[in-house]
Design a protein around this motif. Structure first.
Motif, PDB file in Angstrom:
ATOM      1  N   GLY A   7       0.830  -1.197   0.000  1.00 42.22           N
ATOM      2  CA  GLY A   7       0.000   0.000   0.000  1.00 42.22           C
ATOM      3  C   GLY A   7       0.864   1.246   0.000  1.00 42.22           C
ATOM      4  N   ILE A   8       0.225   2.397  -0.155  1.00 41.68           N
ATOM      5  CA  ILE A   8       0.942   3.661  -0.267  1.00 41.68           C
ATOM      6  C   ILE A   8       1.330   4.167   1.120  1.00 41.68           C
ATOM      7  CG2 ILE A   8       0.823   6.051  -1.057  1.00 41.68           C
ATOM      8  CD1 ILE A   8       0.852   4.001  -3.317  1.00 41.68           C
ATOM      9  N   GLY A   9       2.557   4.667   1.237  1.00 37.02           N
ATOM     10  CA  GLY A   9       3.020   5.269   2.478  1.00 37.02           C
ATOM     11  C   GLY A   9       3.370   4.242   3.545  1.00 37.02           C
ATOM     12  N   ARG A  10       4.065   4.704   4.572  1.00 37.29           N
ATOM     13  CA  ARG A  10       4.442   3.845   5.690  1.00 37.29           C
ATOM     14  C   ARG A  10       4.316   4.622   7.002  1.00 37.29           C
ATOM     15  NH1 ARG A  10       3.834   0.843   2.208  1.00 37.29           N
ATOM     16  NH2 ARG A  10       5.180  -0.845   1.444  1.00 37.29           N
ATOM     17  N   VAL A  11       4.060   3.873   8.067  1.00 33.75           N
ATOM     18  CA  VAL A  11       4.068   4.402   9.427  1.00 33.75           C
ATOM     19  C   VAL A  11       5.244   3.760  10.141  1.00 33.75           C
ATOM     20  CG1 VAL A  11       2.829   4.522  11.614  1.00 33.75           C
ATOM     21  CG2 VAL A  11       1.575   4.758   9.452  1.00 33.75           C
ATOM     22  N   GLY A  12       5.993   4.559  10.905  1.00 33.65           N
ATOM     23  CA  GLY A  12       7.147   4.021  11.600  1.00 33.65           C
ATOM     24  C   GLY A  12       7.431   4.759  12.888  1.00 33.65           C
ATOM     25  N   ARG A  13       8.480   4.301  13.569  1.00 29.18           N
ATOM     26  CA  ARG A  13       8.866   4.879  14.851  1.00 29.18           C
ATOM     27  C   ARG A  13      10.347   5.227  14.858  1.00 29.18           C
ATOM     28  NH1 ARG A  13       5.528   4.004  19.200  1.00 29.18           N
ATOM     29  NH2 ARG A  13       7.291   3.964  20.651  1.00 29.18           N
ATOM     30  N   LEU A  14      10.657   6.316  15.540  1.00 27.05           N
ATOM     31  CA  LEU A  14      12.050   6.664  15.813  1.00 27.05           C
ATOM     32  C   LEU A  14      12.544   5.857  17.015  1.00 27.05           C
ATOM     33  CD1 LEU A  14      11.782  10.544  15.518  1.00 27.05           C
ATOM     34  CD2 LEU A  14      13.026   9.039  13.945  1.00 27.05           C
ATOM     35  N   PRO A  15      13.848   5.696  17.153  1.00 23.18           N
ATOM     36  CA  PRO A  15      14.364   4.978  18.317  1.00 23.18           C
ATOM     37  C   PRO A  15      13.933   5.617  19.635  1.00 23.18           C
ATOM     38  CG  PRO A  15      16.079   5.240  16.665  1.00 23.18           C
ATOM     39  CD  PRO A  15      14.914   6.058  16.209  1.00 23.18           C
ATOM     40  N   GLU A  16      13.849   6.933  19.644  1.00 25.77           N
ATOM     41  CA  GLU A  16      13.362   7.662  20.813  1.00 25.77           C
ATOM     42  C   GLU A  16      12.807   8.996  20.358  1.00 25.77           C
ATOM     43  OE1 GLU A  16      17.443   9.698  22.451  1.00 25.77           O
ATOM     44  OE2 GLU A  16      16.948   7.675  23.140  1.00 25.77           O
ATOM     45  N   PHE A  25      13.849  16.884  14.648  1.00 23.03           N
ATOM     46  CA  PHE A  25      13.396  15.914  13.642  1.00 23.03           C
ATOM     47  C   PHE A  25      13.472  16.512  12.240  1.00 23.03           C
ATOM     48  CE2 PHE A  25       9.912  14.177  11.044  1.00 23.03           C
ATOM     49  CZ  PHE A  25      10.361  12.862  10.934  1.00 23.03           C
ATOM     50  N   VAL A  26      13.091  17.762  12.092  1.00 18.87           N
ATOM     51  CA  VAL A  26      13.151  18.407  10.773  1.00 18.87           C
ATOM     52  C   VAL A  26      14.589  18.427  10.271  1.00 18.87           C
ATOM     53  CG1 VAL A  26      12.759  20.559   9.515  1.00 18.87           C
ATOM     54  CG2 VAL A  26      11.079  19.774  11.178  1.00 18.87           C
ATOM     55  N   GLU A  27      15.532  18.722  11.152  1.00 19.10           N
ATOM     56  CA  GLU A  27      16.942  18.685  10.768  1.00 19.10           C
ATOM     57  C   GLU A  27      17.356  17.267  10.375  1.00 19.10           C
ATOM     58  OE1 GLU A  27      19.097  21.069  10.268  1.00 19.10           O
ATOM     59  OE2 GLU A  27      17.588  22.587  10.740  1.00 19.10           O
ATOM     60  N   ARG A  28      16.833  16.266  11.061  1.00 20.41           N
ATOM     61  CA  ARG A  28      17.112  14.873  10.715  1.00 20.41           C
ATOM     62  C   ARG A  28      16.689  14.586   9.273  1.00 20.41           C
ATOM     63  NH1 ARG A  28      16.785   9.462  13.012  1.00 20.41           N
ATOM     64  NH2 ARG A  28      16.729  10.298  15.143  1.00 20.41           N
ATOM     65  N   ASP A  34       4.795  22.856  16.108  1.00 12.93           N
ATOM     66  CA  ASP A  34       5.472  23.361  17.290  1.00 12.93           C
ATOM     67  C   ASP A  34       6.887  22.795  17.331  1.00 12.93           C
ATOM     68  OD1 ASP A  34       6.439  23.895  19.834  1.00 12.93           O
ATOM     69  OD2 ASP A  34       4.568  23.353  20.846  1.00 12.93           O
ATOM     70  N   ALA A  35       7.890  23.672  17.360  1.00  6.82           N
ATOM     71  CA  ALA A  35       9.282  23.234  17.326  1.00  6.82           C
ATOM     72  C   ALA A  35       9.633  22.304  18.475  1.00  6.82           C
ATOM     73  CB  ALA A  35      10.204  24.450  17.352  1.00  6.82           C
ATOM     74  N   ASN A  36       8.910  22.411  19.595  1.00 15.86           N
ATOM     75  CA  ASN A  36       9.220  21.598  20.778  1.00 15.86           C
ATOM     76  C   ASN A  36       8.356  20.354  20.905  1.00 15.86           C
ATOM     77  OD1 ASN A  36      11.240  23.416  21.831  1.00 15.86           O
ATOM     78  ND2 ASN A  36       9.554  24.807  22.353  1.00 15.86           N
ATOM     79  N   ARG A  37       7.448  20.143  19.973  1.00 16.82           N
ATOM     80  CA  ARG A  37       6.574  18.973  20.056  1.00 16.82           C
ATOM     81  C   ARG A  37       7.409  17.688  19.998  1.00 16.82           C
ATOM     82  NH1 ARG A  37       1.374  17.671  16.109  1.00 16.82           N
ATOM     83  NH2 ARG A  37       0.940  15.561  16.918  1.00 16.82           N
ATOM     84  N   PRO A  38       7.213  16.750  20.909  1.00 14.83           N
ATOM     85  CA  PRO A  38       7.965  15.496  20.846  1.00 14.83           C
ATOM     86  C   PRO A  38       7.498  14.645  19.662  1.00 14.83           C
ATOM     87  CG  PRO A  38       7.052  15.875  23.042  1.00 14.83           C
ATOM     88  CD  PRO A  38       6.386  16.846  22.114  1.00 14.83           C
ATOM     89  N   ILE A  39       8.450  14.148  18.881  1.00 16.11           N
ATOM     90  CA  ILE A  39       8.150  13.319  17.713  1.00 16.11           C
ATOM     91  C   ILE A  39       8.721  11.926  17.946  1.00 16.11           C
ATOM     92  CG2 ILE A  39       8.424  13.043  15.224  1.00 16.11           C
ATOM     93  CD1 ILE A  39       6.807  15.528  16.035  1.00 16.11           C
ATOM     94  N   ARG A  40       7.853  10.916  17.894  1.00 16.11           N
ATOM     95  CA  ARG A  40       8.283   9.524  18.015  1.00 16.11           C
ATOM     96  C   ARG A  40       7.703   8.689  16.874  1.00 16.11           C
ATOM     97  NH1 ARG A  40       9.737   5.580  21.980  1.00 16.11           N
ATOM     98  NH2 ARG A  40      10.729   3.937  20.720  1.00 16.11           N
ATOM     99  N   THR A  41       6.398   8.844  16.617  1.00 12.36           N
ATOM    100  CA  THR A  41       5.766   8.099  15.526  1.00 12.36           C
ATOM    101  C   THR A  41       5.620   9.001  14.317  1.00 12.36           C
ATOM    102  OG1 THR A  41       3.559   8.643  16.372  1.00 12.36           O
ATOM    103  CG2 THR A  41       4.538   6.540  17.073  1.00 12.36           C
ATOM    104  N   VAL A  42       5.912   8.449  13.137  1.00 15.67           N
ATOM    105  CA  VAL A  42       5.987   9.264  11.921  1.00 15.67           C
ATOM    106  C   VAL A  42       5.354   8.501  10.763  1.00 15.67           C
ATOM    107  CG1 VAL A  42       7.535  10.425  10.296  1.00 15.67           C
ATOM    108  CG2 VAL A  42       8.145  10.305  12.723  1.00 15.67           C
ATOM    109  N   ALA A  43       4.574   9.200   9.942  1.00 15.57           N
ATOM    110  CA  ALA A  43       4.092   8.662   8.671  1.00 15.57           C
ATOM    111  C   ALA A  43       4.909   9.289   7.549  1.00 15.57           C
ATOM    112  CB  ALA A  43       2.613   8.960   8.476  1.00 15.57           C
ATOM    113  N   VAL A  44       5.202   8.515   6.523  1.00 14.03           N
ATOM    114  CA  VAL A  44       5.914   9.031   5.354  1.00 14.03           C
ATOM    115  C   VAL A  44       5.210   8.568   4.096  1.00 14.03           C
ATOM    116  CG1 VAL A  44       8.143   9.023   6.562  1.00 14.03           C
ATOM    117  CG2 VAL A  44       7.497   7.062   5.156  1.00 14.03           C
ATOM    118  N   SER A  45       5.280   9.392   3.062  1.00 15.70           N
ATOM    119  CA  SER A  45       4.781   9.002   1.750  1.00 15.70           C
ATOM    120  C   SER A  45       5.658   9.672   0.704  1.00 15.70           C
ATOM    121  CB  SER A  45       3.321   9.413   1.555  1.00 15.70           C
ATOM    122  OG  SER A  45       2.835   8.966   0.301  1.00 15.70           O
ATOM    123  N   GLY A  46       6.470   8.891  -0.004  1.00 15.63           N
ATOM    124  CA  GLY A  46       7.305   9.442  -1.049  1.00 15.63           C
ATOM    125  C   GLY A  46       6.465  10.010  -2.172  1.00 15.63           C
TER     126      GLY A  46
END
Length: 278
Positions: free
Chosen positions: A135-144, A151-154, A171-183
């Protein structure tokens, strides 16, 4: 002897044509399946630049993500841009094979390569097919978890640079752990990213109104918008790996180094008052 057909068999096993959208145009565009190949060039876009690169490297096959002839055509005269490319490839003995939405949906596919580049562990498709695996896109997790600004710099470090760079909303300070991506262009999956409950969504070609409406929803994922070409370029390495594994070292596989993102310069506008972020 390794042939164009051998490469096609490997690519279609990895990116089954049945996964392509009905409107798409995938497969062999030009070239003889029986021709021998010793070098292959993998790229995102079949353009004059990447055809130049194929000629310079002595490639007999170009494997591209984007189709050259997506819409129906009645001819390929050499005095048109795409017709000129077809004629040049034929004269140079270069075949062209395209894997587009079938590569987007495959497991692994385009979004897996993007997720891997960013450092995510993939857990599921973003918009799954009935099999639950493709299927289109993926959901994933960062190590922490990490702040959104980090994350944006990453993301920026993970992808090749373009004039448009990387844009972000949140929000620049929002904690990011779970991420969706779609090329590729992914604003049609904004609702899917929200439904997935992720902290951020990384894609390309986000438009003003869909992005603004998305961000107005409380708790919606923060957005990272990258260049279309850059979001899909990691797939080139993945496809090259498919060919290396299948062809047993009998063919040299090159990943294109030409940036085919169409934008060539940028300029800052007049300063304005920055709106608040959510």
């Amino acid at each position: 002897m390794t042939t164009v057909a051998d490469a096609i068999a490997a690519l279609e096993a990895a990116y089954p044509p049945a996964l392509a959208e009905g409107w798409d145009a995938v497969g062999l565009v030009c070239g003889d399946p029986a021709e021998e190949i010793t070098r292959v060039l993998v790229c995102v876009d079949p353009t004059a630049d990447t055809v130049d690169e194929a000629v310079e490297t002595g490639a007999q096959l170009i494997v591209a993500h984007h189709p050259l002839l997506l819409r129906g055509v009645h001819g390929v005269p050499a005095d048109t841009p795409k017709g000129a490319l077809v004629h040049r490839m034929v004269r140079a003995g270069i075949a062209l094979f395209c894997a587009h939405t079938n590569a987007d949906a495959a497991d692994p596919g385009v979004s897996d390569a993007l997720a891997e580049a960013i450092g995510l562990t993939v857990t599921a498709p973003l918009n799954p097919n009935p099999d639950g695996r493709t299927g289109i896109g993926r959901v994933g997790r960062l190590p922490e978890a990490e702040p959104f600004a980090v994350f944006v710099e990453r993301v920026a470090r993970a992808l090749p640079g373009t004039e448009g760079g990387v844009r972000a909303a949140g929000d620049a300070n929002r904690p990011i752990r779970t991420v969706a991506v779609s090329g590729g262009a992914g604003d049609s999956y904004l609702a899917a990213a929200t439904a997935a409950g992720v902290d951020a969504y990384v894609t390309a070609d986000l438009r003003h109104h869909p992005a603004g409406e998305h961000l107005a929803v409380p708790g919606a994922p923060a957005l990272v918008d990258v260049a279309h070409w850059a979001s899909e370029w990691p797939w080139c390495g993945q496809a090259a790996g498919v060919l290396r594994a299948a062809l047993g070292g009998t063919v040299e596989i090159h990943v294109s180094t030409r940036r085919t993102d169409p934008w060539t310069c940028q300029a800052a506008g007049a300063p304005t008052t920055r709106r608040s972020t959510r």
